[in-house]
Each structure stands twice: as C-alpha cells, then as structure tokens.
Design a protein around this motif. Structure first.
Motif, PDB file in Angstrom:
ATOM      1  N   ALA A 439      83.712  45.428 -14.787  1.00 19.26           N
ATOM      2  CA  ALA A 439      83.956  45.774 -16.035  1.00 19.26           C
ATOM      3  C   ALA A 439      85.529  45.906 -16.441  1.00 19.26           C
ATOM      4  N   GLN A 440      86.328  45.899 -15.597  1.00 19.30           N
ATOM      5  CA  GLN A 440      87.624  46.003 -15.788  1.00 19.30           C
ATOM      6  C   GLN A 440      88.319  44.496 -16.312  1.00 19.30           C
ATOM      7  N   ASN A 441      87.695  43.579 -15.652  1.00 19.35           N
ATOM      8  CA  ASN A 441      87.940  42.402 -16.280  1.00 19.35           C
ATOM      9  C   ASN A 441      88.087  42.049 -17.786  1.00 19.35           C
ATOM     10  N   PRO A 442      89.061  41.792 -18.208  1.00 19.72           N
ATOM     11  CA  PRO A 442      89.374  41.502 -19.723  1.00 19.72           C
ATOM     12  C   PRO A 442      88.364  40.983 -20.472  1.00 19.72           C
ATOM     13  N   ASN A 443      87.760  39.868 -19.898  1.00 13.69           N
ATOM     14  CA  ASN A 443      86.534  39.206 -20.709  1.00 13.69           C
ATOM     15  C   ASN A 443      85.220  40.161 -20.879  1.00 13.69           C
ATOM     16  N   ASN A 444      85.166  40.860 -19.643  1.00 10.74           N
ATOM     17  CA  ASN A 444      84.046  41.690 -19.645  1.00 10.74           C
ATOM     18  C   ASN A 444      84.140  43.010 -20.550  1.00 10.74           C
ATOM     19  N   LYS A 445      85.521  43.352 -20.655  1.00  7.44           N
ATOM     20  CA  LYS A 445      85.507  44.608 -21.528  1.00  7.44           C
ATOM     21  C   LYS A 445      85.238  44.153 -22.758  1.00  7.44           C
ATOM     22  N   ARG A 446      85.892  43.116 -23.135  1.00 11.40           N
ATOM     23  CA  ARG A 446      85.531  42.371 -24.441  1.00 11.40           C
ATOM     24  C   ARG A 446      84.182  42.352 -25.024  1.00 11.40           C
ATOM     25  N   LEU A 447      83.449  41.931 -23.802  1.00 12.88           N
ATOM     26  CA  LEU A 447      81.938  41.849 -23.977  1.00 12.88           C
ATOM     27  C   LEU A 447      81.355  43.075 -24.309  1.00 12.88           C
ATOM     28  N   LEU A 448      81.508  43.817 -23.259  1.00 12.63           N
ATOM     29  CA  LEU A 448      81.267  45.461 -23.407  1.00 12.63           C
ATOM     30  C   LEU A 448      81.399  45.934 -24.885  1.00 12.63           C
TER      31      LEU A 448
END
Length: 564
Positions: A439-448
């Motif tokens: 979840a700390q990945n920038p892309n995953n952060k934006r998705l969440l």
C-alpha cells in the motif's frame, strides 16, 4: 415389539437397571450431595502415585471453603488462593488426571484412579463421573471394551446412589454403554428417562439407539425414535437420515424412502459419498422398480411444484419399471448430461434474507467491537447499496505469493463495467492492507485514495475479522460477493445450514487466473440441491467436486416411463 416405553424384562441389563433409583434424583435442586462412603481409615502420607493424603485433603478443603465460615482471628483468603486450593485438592488433582486419561483414551488408568479415589474417600463430582462414563462407553473393542462395559454400568449406578445429579452427557454415555451391550431398547429407555427428569435430549442422545435399530433392520423401532426426536425438537442430520433411508430400503418401505429423501433435500442439500452409495443402492433395488404410478394427475403435480417453491412436488414416486442410475454432471445452464433434464433455480424468500441480515448483524456485534461494527453499518447506510462486494484480501492473493493491488484493481474495473449503474463495487480491506506493505507504493496509494473518494473502500479496524464486514455488506445490499473463500470455518458454521448455503449459492462469485487474465465464475442459474422433476426424475448433488477445476458430481435416476 415394545410399546409405551416399557423396558423389556428379557433385556440382559433389565435386572441391573431396575435397581437404580433414578426417580429419586431431584431436578429441583442442583446442590452437590457428597456420597456416604465406607472407606478405610484416612492415610496420613502422600502415596507413591502422587495422590494426596486424607489429612492434606481435609486441610485443602478447609482452605477452599474457609470463606463460608470466616473466623474473626483468621486472615481473609484471596480468590487466587482458593482457586489454587481447589486445584490442588484431591478432587482437583483427580479431575486433572481423568481429563488427561480422556485426552489419551486411557480407560484402565482412569478406572485405577477411580478405585483409588473411592478407597481414599474422595468425593466425585458430575464432571468426574462423566469423564469416566465417556471413557467406558468409548472403548468399543477387545478387553478394554469388556472392562468398560462392566465397569461403566457399575459407575453409573454408583453415581445415582451418590445422588450426583446427571446431565445430558451422562445419559448419552449410558446409552452408548447399552449399545455396547447390544441393547438398543435400554438406550432408548434412557433417553425417555432424560425427558422425565427435565433434561432436554440432544441429537447425540438419540444416535446410539437409532443407529443400532437401523443396523438390526428394526425399521418400526427406528421410526419410533425418529418420531420421538421430532416431538423433542431434535433435528436429524445426514447420518441419521441416511441410516433411516437404508433401513427403509432394506425393509421394502418405498414410502418412507421417499419421505426421507425429501427430508434429506431440506436438511443437507448436497450429500456425502457414503450417502450417495445408500441412495444409489435404493434406486437399483427390486423394490424401487415396483414403486410408482404410470399415470398421474399432471395438474396436481404442477400445483405441488408451485406450492413447494420449485424443484420438487412431493406427490410420490412417478413412473414405473427399473431405474437407470448414473453419475453425471450439469452444464453451465443446469442441464443434465445424462437425461437432458434442466434443473431449476429455487427462489429465496426476501423475508428470509431480511431475517438473515438481522441475525448476521447480531452475531457480528457480539464478536466484533460493537462500536466498530455499528460505525460500519452507518457508513454502509450512507454509501450503499452496491452491486457487488469484494473480499479484497482474498482477491489480491489469488494465484499470488504477495498481495497484488494490480489484480484487485483489474477485478474492480471489470465489476464496474458489468454493473447496471456502472458504479464501483465495495472493496473491504483490513486496515493493515491499506496502510502497510504494498500500500506504500505511490501507484497503490493513488488507487486507494481514489476508491476512498468514491466511497468504494472500507478499511476494517485493527483486531477485527473482515469476514463479518464483507459478508454483512453483501447480504445487506442483496448483491454479488466476490471471494474464493469457501466459507466453511467456525465463523460461518454459526450461521447455520438452513438459509446460508442457499444464499451463498446464489450470490458468491469465484475467481480464477489464467494466461488470458481474470476469469469470473458467476453463481449457477440453478439450485444445487436434491431435485425431483415433474416427470419423476431425481437428481442428487454430492460433495464431490464443487470447485473451479473439478465439476460437481450428481446422481441421476430416471426410468423408461419418465425418460425424455
């Protein structure tokens, strides 16, 4: 034949049991009566087996009970000290040792402990007696079995004479002892005595007598026990119904086989391999070929189907002649590959769904932090309803060693495209999945963050079980639930076997991953339950198969008169 519940005087155990004054046991008082024992003079030392001497027993018991008659000059005894005293008293030591014997199936050792306790004047409680009776009734073969049978009845009689009030477990063990002595009449008599003493029998209480009568082929006695169970509000499960089907088949009672098959349909839905064998044996029997009518009232049968909600009519055997019995499969539309019959989808009563949602909410509130779950219900009220709910943790790990947000996002977009309203599904993820690891990945952060803004993500609190959240959301929204969770563990067993399997069958979407990407396996357009067709065919689903790779196996029973 035995009538009125009387004990047959020909029973080898009759002379023994008439000496037991069971009616003298009062159910109006739960007070523990200490037995009057003719024991030798108390010992003064600790013996070689580690038992406590009578002197120590008396000292410890005095300590444990000292709070009942406090002395002005004695200091108060703490609860911890009293618990320790009880644990280290002869009664406490005996309890622990018997529990260990029960865990390891050590009957002879347990009987030795019992004899030693009685010779030392150690009073036995209900728990002590129940463990001993359980061990005696559980050793079914060899010398231990003979010893268990002989000593078990002796211990049961001593318990009654000591006026230790029995419970359901006591009588169930005694019933098993009766079966070990090949006396199902006695086992049934004991169940009747339970009711007379105000002890509600359980399914396991009836099992010994029911299975033994079925084994002996005494169908009428088995039906009498079955009727007694119904009267007591005890619901038979697959093993009991299967035994009744077999004894009915062996006794050429086609009417009772028909009745029991329908009870199996409402209680079990899908049958085990052992039950499959019993049902198959019936359809292949000479008696099965004789039952049924060649001409029947079509309108009456159709009325029965409508009244029953579909999938059965209950009008009796239809057709004539030998049955053809095959193991088969259903295609995606629910058409039998053997006979061509198309299975039906049986509707769920909306009121049942509403009641299920209420009971689910109550269970979840009891097992989760109440405030946390209430907040979720309020959140769902504001943001719902949804067309689909996703078990995020399960989906993100399908065919993956590490959690994949990419896989979860792919599914979410697919479900949005399928949605009539083109809205996002609700994704349920544990708080740790939302804040840590991938979840700390920038892309995953934006998705969440995008899911949060759209009101399509709910993070369950730390320490919670997210199963309650995604299941409640799907039931409350009356929508699809995407998860490969089989929903068979203890949590889901709490929901019962009546409504939940039917709801899951119609709402669960499963997922597989191939080279082409994600594959969604939608709920079948037919009900996976025993079905009786308007033309008399029978289809019985088994528990064999039922996953994405292996199709479920069915029993198909047809005959010339009703084969399409």
């Amino acid at each position: 034949m035995l009538h009125g519940g009387a004990l047959p005087r020909t029973s080898p155990l009759f002379s023994f049991f008439i000496k037991i004054p069971l009616p003298l046991i009062s159910r109006t008082s739960r007070r523990f009566f200490r037995p009057i024992l003719r024991s030798p003079k108390p010992k003064s030392t600790l013996n070689s087996t580690g038992s406590f001497s009578m002197d120590k027993r008396l000292n410890l018991c005095t300590l444990a009970l000292s709070d009942n008659s406090p002395s002005p000059s004695s200091p108060a005894v703490s609860n911890k000290a009293k618990k320790k005293a009880r644990r280290e008293s002869p009664e406490g030591v005996l309890r622990h040792k018997l529990d260990m014997c029960s865990r390891h199936g050590q009957l002879v050792q347990a009987l030795s402990l019992y004899d030693e306790a009685r010779s030392n004047g150690v009073p036995l409680s209900l728990h002590h007696y129940n463990v001993l009776l359980y061990l005696c009734s559980s050793n079914g073969g060899g010398d231990d079995g003979d010893v268990g049978l002989k000593r078990g009845f002796e211990i049961f009689r001593q318990m009654v004479e000591d006026k230790v009030v029995p419970n359901e477990a006591t009588f169930t063990s005694a019933a098993r002892l009766a079966i070990a002595g090949e006396d199902p009449e006695m086992a049934f008599h004991l169940v009747k005595q339970m009711k007379g003493l105000g002890i509600p029998p359980k399914l396991r209480s009836y099992g010994p007598a029911l299975f033994e009568f079925c084994k002996k082929g005494e169908a009428d006695r088995a039906y009498e026990i079955d009727a007694h169970m119904v009267e007591s509000g005890v619901v038979a499960e697959e093993p009991e119904i299967t035994a009744l089907i077999k004894v009915s088949s062996d006794s050429s009672r086609g009417d009772k086989v028909y009745e029991m098959l329908h009870r199996l349909r409402t209680t079990v839905r899908q049958v085990s391999e052992s039950t499959y064998g019993v049902v198959e044996e019936w359809f292949k029997s000479e008696e099965a070929a004789k039952v049924g009518v060649e001409n029947w009232d079509v309108n009456k049968v159709r009325e029965g189907v409508v009244r029953g909600g579909g999938g059965w009519h209950g009008q009796g055997w239809l057709g004539s002649g030998n049955w053809r019995v095959e193991r088969t499969q259903m295609d995606e539309a629910g058409t039998c590959s053997c006979c061509g019959e198309k299975l039906v989808s049986i509707d769920i009563d909306p009121k049942e769904t509403e009641n299920f949602a209420t009971s689910l909410s109550k269970l979840a509130s009891q097992r989760e932090v109440r405030g946390d779950f209430i907040r979720f219900q309020e959140w769902l009220q504001r943001h719902g309803p949804f067309d689909a709910v996703v078990d995020g943790a399960n989906v993100g790990l399908v065919n993956q060693h590490n959690f994949s947000f990419f896989q979860l996002d792919t599914l979410v977009n697919r479900l949005r495209q399928m949605s009539p309203s083109k809205r996002l599904p609700l994704v349920i993820l544990h708080q740790n999945r939302v804040t840590g690891g991938p979840a700390q990945n920038p892309n995953n952060k934006r998705l969440l963050e995008s899911w949060k803004k759209s009101g399509a993500l709910y993070a369950t609190p730390v320490g919670s079980n997210d199963d309650w959240y995604w299941l409640y959301a799907a039931v409350n929204c009356k929508c699809l639930l995407v998860t490969n969770d089989e929903m068979r563990d203890h949590l889901f067993q709490l929901l019962g076997t009546s409504f939940f399997p039917r709801w899951k069958e119609k709402h669960q979407v499963r997922l597989s991953v191939s080279r082409r990407g994600l594959n969604l396996h939608m709920p079948p357009p037919y009900s996976i339950v025993i079905q009786e067709a308007e033309d008399g065919e029978w289809h019985v689903p088994t528990t064999t198969g039922d996953d994405i790779e292996t199709p479920r196996q069915w029993l198909c029973a047809t005959r010339a008169r009703n084969t399409k």
